[in-house]
Design a protein around this motif. Structure first.
Motif, PDB file in Angstrom:
ATOM      1  N   TYR A  63       6.638 -31.543 -28.738  1.00  0.00           N
ATOM      2  CA  TYR A  63       6.810 -31.726 -27.452  1.00  0.00           C
ATOM      3  C   TYR A  63       6.443 -33.204 -27.371  1.00  0.00           C
ATOM      4  CZ  TYR A  63       8.906 -27.593 -25.811  1.00  0.00           C
ATOM      5  OH  TYR A  63       9.841 -26.651 -25.646  1.00  0.00           O
ATOM      6  N   GLY A  64       5.553 -33.772 -28.142  1.00  0.00           N
ATOM      7  CA  GLY A  64       4.954 -35.254 -28.120  1.00  0.00           C
ATOM      8  C   GLY A  64       6.386 -36.137 -28.508  1.00  0.00           C
TER       9      GLY A  64
ATOM     10  N   LEU B 248       5.721 -25.704 -23.795  1.00  0.00           N
ATOM     11  CA  LEU B 248       4.692 -25.591 -24.741  1.00  0.00           C
ATOM     12  C   LEU B 248       3.924 -24.370 -25.101  1.00  0.00           C
ATOM     13  CD1 LEU B 248       3.719 -27.824 -26.662  1.00  0.00           C
ATOM     14  CD2 LEU B 248       2.161 -28.584 -25.143  1.00  0.00           C
TER      15      LEU B 248
ATOM     16  N   MET C 194       1.281 -32.600 -35.464  1.00  0.00           N
ATOM     17  CA  MET C 194       1.205 -32.501 -36.857  1.00  0.00           C
ATOM     18  C   MET C 194       2.116 -31.828 -37.611  1.00  0.00           C
ATOM     19  SD  MET C 194      -1.537 -29.955 -39.023  1.00  0.00           S
ATOM     20  CE  MET C 194      -1.244 -28.727 -37.913  1.00  0.00           C
TER      21      MET C 194
ATOM     22  N   TYR D 192      -3.861 -31.854 -21.751  1.00  0.00           N
ATOM     23  CA  TYR D 192      -2.750 -32.626 -21.646  1.00  0.00           C
ATOM     24  C   TYR D 192      -3.010 -33.247 -20.093  1.00  0.00           C
ATOM     25  CZ  TYR D 192      -0.457 -31.446 -25.801  1.00  0.00           C
ATOM     26  OH  TYR D 192       0.008 -31.384 -27.218  1.00  0.00           O
TER      27      TYR D 192
ATOM     28  N   GLY E 119      -2.796 -38.205 -27.825  1.00  0.00           N
ATOM     29  CA  GLY E 119      -1.564 -39.046 -27.808  1.00  0.00           C
ATOM     30  C   GLY E 119      -0.874 -39.229 -26.393  1.00  0.00           C
TER      31      GLY E 119
ATOM     32  N   TRP F 200      -5.321 -27.738 -33.796  1.00  0.00           N
ATOM     33  CA  TRP F 200      -5.568 -29.114 -34.245  1.00  0.00           C
ATOM     34  C   TRP F 200      -4.354 -30.107 -33.798  1.00  0.00           C
ATOM     35  CZ3 TRP F 200      -8.738 -32.916 -35.192  1.00  0.00           C
ATOM     36  CH2 TRP F 200      -8.369 -34.112 -36.039  1.00  0.00           C
ATOM     37  N   ASP F 201      -3.114 -29.475 -33.901  1.00  0.00           N
ATOM     38  CA  ASP F 201      -1.694 -30.139 -33.503  1.00  0.00           C
ATOM     39  C   ASP F 201      -1.941 -30.351 -31.978  1.00  0.00           C
ATOM     40  OD1 ASP F 201       0.817 -30.977 -34.252  1.00  0.00           O
ATOM     41  OD2 ASP F 201       1.236 -29.413 -32.760  1.00  0.00           O
ATOM     42  N   LEU F 202      -2.246 -29.168 -31.309  1.00  0.00           N
ATOM     43  CA  LEU F 202      -2.170 -29.544 -29.787  1.00  0.00           C
ATOM     44  C   LEU F 202      -3.454 -30.425 -29.392  1.00  0.00           C
ATOM     45  CD1 LEU F 202      -1.889 -25.921 -28.675  1.00  0.00           C
ATOM     46  CD2 LEU F 202      -0.351 -27.644 -28.458  1.00  0.00           C
TER      47      LEU F 202
ATOM     48  N   ARG G 282       9.024 -38.306 -25.936  1.00  0.00           N
ATOM     49  CA  ARG G 282       9.437 -39.864 -25.916  1.00  0.00           C
ATOM     50  C   ARG G 282      10.749 -40.064 -26.184  1.00  0.00           C
ATOM     51  NH1 ARG G 282       4.987 -40.993 -25.399  1.00  0.00           N
ATOM     52  NH2 ARG G 282       2.934 -40.298 -26.639  1.00  0.00           N
TER      53      ARG G 282
ATOM     54  N   GLY H 144      -1.969 -33.668 -30.215  1.00  0.00           N
ATOM     55  CA  GLY H 144      -0.951 -34.116 -29.073  1.00  0.00           C
ATOM     56  C   GLY H 144      -1.359 -34.378 -27.821  1.00  0.00           C
TER      57      GLY H 144
ATOM     58  N   GLY I  12       4.365 -28.616 -35.649  1.00  0.00           N
ATOM     59  CA  GLY I  12       3.437 -28.221 -34.825  1.00  0.00           C
ATOM     60  C   GLY I  12       4.080 -28.199 -33.253  1.00  0.00           C
ATOM     61  N   PRO I  13       3.584 -27.299 -32.368  1.00  0.00           N
ATOM     62  CA  PRO I  13       3.956 -27.386 -30.924  1.00  0.00           C
ATOM     63  C   PRO I  13       3.964 -28.817 -30.241  1.00  0.00           C
ATOM     64  CG  PRO I  13       2.471 -25.555 -31.244  1.00  0.00           C
ATOM     65  CD  PRO I  13       2.928 -26.241 -32.539  1.00  0.00           C
ATOM     66  N   GLY I  14       2.606 -29.244 -30.631  1.00  0.00           N
ATOM     67  CA  GLY I  14       2.170 -30.376 -29.913  1.00  0.00           C
ATOM     68  C   GLY I  14       3.141 -31.727 -30.551  1.00  0.00           C
ATOM     69  N   THR I  15       3.265 -31.719 -31.745  1.00  0.00           N
ATOM     70  CA  THR I  15       4.054 -32.703 -32.458  1.00  0.00           C
ATOM     71  C   THR I  15       5.575 -32.607 -31.691  1.00  0.00           C
ATOM     72  OG1 THR I  15       2.717 -32.587 -34.359  1.00  0.00           O
ATOM     73  CG2 THR I  15       4.960 -33.474 -34.698  1.00  0.00           C
TER      74      THR I  15
ATOM     75  N   ARG J  19      -4.420 -24.626 -37.206  1.00  0.00           N
ATOM     76  CA  ARG J  19      -3.519 -25.936 -37.444  1.00  0.00           C
ATOM     77  C   ARG J  19      -2.786 -26.064 -36.019  1.00  0.00           C
ATOM     78  NH1 ARG J  19      -1.634 -27.113 -42.312  1.00  0.00           N
ATOM     79  NH2 ARG J  19      -2.217 -26.016 -44.278  1.00  0.00           N
ATOM     80  N   VAL J  20      -2.517 -25.064 -35.324  1.00  0.00           N
ATOM     81  CA  VAL J  20      -1.877 -25.289 -34.079  1.00  0.00           C
ATOM     82  C   VAL J  20      -2.871 -25.809 -33.144  1.00  0.00           C
ATOM     83  CG1 VAL J  20      -0.884 -24.153 -32.084  1.00  0.00           C
ATOM     84  CG2 VAL J  20      -0.214 -23.500 -34.495  1.00  0.00           C
TER      85      VAL J  20
END
Lengths: 278, 106
Positions: B49-50, A21, B1, A9, A44, A36-38, B54, A41, B44-47, A33-34
């Motif tokens: 906090y993303g 986080l 996600m 990040y 992004g 990939w999500d991280l 914002r 993220g 998901g955690p990234g989703t 899944r986590v």
């Protein structure tokens, strides 16, 4: 794995949300899944950085991130120049006509102009930020810069050694020994490491220094010049590769230059309004 | 996600977060649990906090003082107004859809 993904990040995001986080990942558990999500993220967060906090601090972080992004993009763009040059002209590819040669050689003056802007920006930052911090005992700012400084000396000595060997033993040069090839390869690995540390070190030092916007205003204006040079460089290289035959090495070099230029342009477009603000 | 329980989902992460915070301040894990319970969607955690970053940048939510690793968030007045407006739109859409359904399939 999780620590690596969290480290992907942007620094400003990690500063603000990193601990939360990490705690959430501990609570929810990790898995593909986590991961990939991280990863998505983090991508992004780089593409559209977020700056929260008081307005002045947001502006400061925006300008700081803009300078860091432009520096990394510049390092990537500079790396692409010799790659494209060598791939198209050494030896010349069949499509390397006069126009291609003009384009490839025309990159070098642009590189010098951009380099002058980058050096000016770095000098102003060193004068306004690094030196005062060092005078007040902030040695931690030097640490991220040291690996690149050491590698620069080692690589310069290595290049001088190779040049001396070439001069002293010209007849041996076309048939080098295995030890010599290994040395040259080690030099190339060191050069790649120098590029990586050179790109990452100054942004880390800048982040640690937390300079005020006033100290970064002139460097940010000079960084806009770096971005313009990078954009011109990318256009010249991409055109040369399109005209000269799209070999894989030259195409990769041009693609890196274009990506670097796009990244720098996006960052500069977002940074300049923050610099203008009183 | 966002992992969806079914294909006809209606939620997007910022809306789900605002909806969850409408019930009171919550930290990240509590938001994830609440959204899973209320909407059947696992963020998901990234989703999370993303989206949260914002929302905070736009001033729709704000962080409250607390443990740095489990900081609670709450809706701001702007966030409450934005959520209210969106929920009113969704409510109109739902009423219209239900009315049409009951007329076509009594």
């Amino acid at each position: 794995m999780i620590r690596l993904l969290l480290a992907c990040y942007p620094p400003s995001f990690r500063d603000r949300y990193g601990a939360e986080l990490a705690a959430l990942v501990e609570d929810t558990g990790a898995g593909p899944r986590v991961w990939w999500d991280l990863a998505t993220g983090a991508a992004g967060a780089w593409l559209r950085p977020v700056f929260v906090g008081a307005p002045a601090e947001r502006t400061r972080r925006r300008v700081q991130a803009g300078l860091a992004a432009t520096w990394v993009a510049w390092c990537l763009g500079v790396l692409a120049v010799p790659v494209v040059d060598r791939a198209l002209l050494d030896p010349p590819v069949p499509g390397a006509n006069g126009a291609v040669r003009t384009l490839v050689t025309g990159v070098w003056p642009v590189l010098v102009l951009g380099g002058a802007c980058a050096a000016g920006s770095a000098l102003v930052l060193a004068w306004r930020v690094l030196l005062p911090a060092l005078r007040s005992g902030r040695r931690d700012l030097l640490r991220p810069l040291l690996p690149a400084a050491v590698l620069l000396v080692v690589e310069a000595l290595g290049a001088a050694g190779v040049w001396q060997l070439r001069r002293a033993y010209p007849s041996v040069w076309p048939h080098p020994s295995a030890a010599f090839v290994a040395l040259v390869l080690a030099w190339l690995v060191g050069f790649a490491a120098l590029g990586a540390f050179g790109a990452a070190g100054p942004p880390v030092a800048l982040r640690r220094a937390r300079p005020p916007v006033a100290a970064m205003r002139l460097p940010a204006v000079l960084a806009a010049g770096v971005t313009l040079a990078l954009a011109a460089l990318a256009v010249l290289e991409a055109t040369a590769v399109v005209l000269g035959g799209r070999g894989p090495v030259a195409s990769t070099g041009a693609a890196v230059a274009v990506l670097a230029a796009v990244g720098a342009l996006l960052s500069t477009v977002r940074t300049i309004p923050a610099v203008r603000r009183p | 996600m966002v992992r969806r329980a079914d294909q006809l989902t209606w939620g997007n992460p910022p809306l789900l977060i605002l909806g969850s915070l409408a019930g009171g301040p919550k930290h990240g894990y509590a938001i994830v649990q609440d959204v899973a319970e209320q909407a059947g969607i696992t963020m998901g955690p990234g989703t999370l906090y993303g989206a949260l970053s914002r929302l905070e940048e736009r001033g729709l939510v704000e962080a409250l003082p607390g443990d740095e690793r489990r900081r609670p968030y709450r809706l701001t007045a702007e966030g409450a107004a934005a959520l209210s407006e969106r929920l009113a739109d969704m409510s109109r859409f739902a009423r219209t859809g239900l009315a049409r359904l009951s007329a076509a399939h009594p």
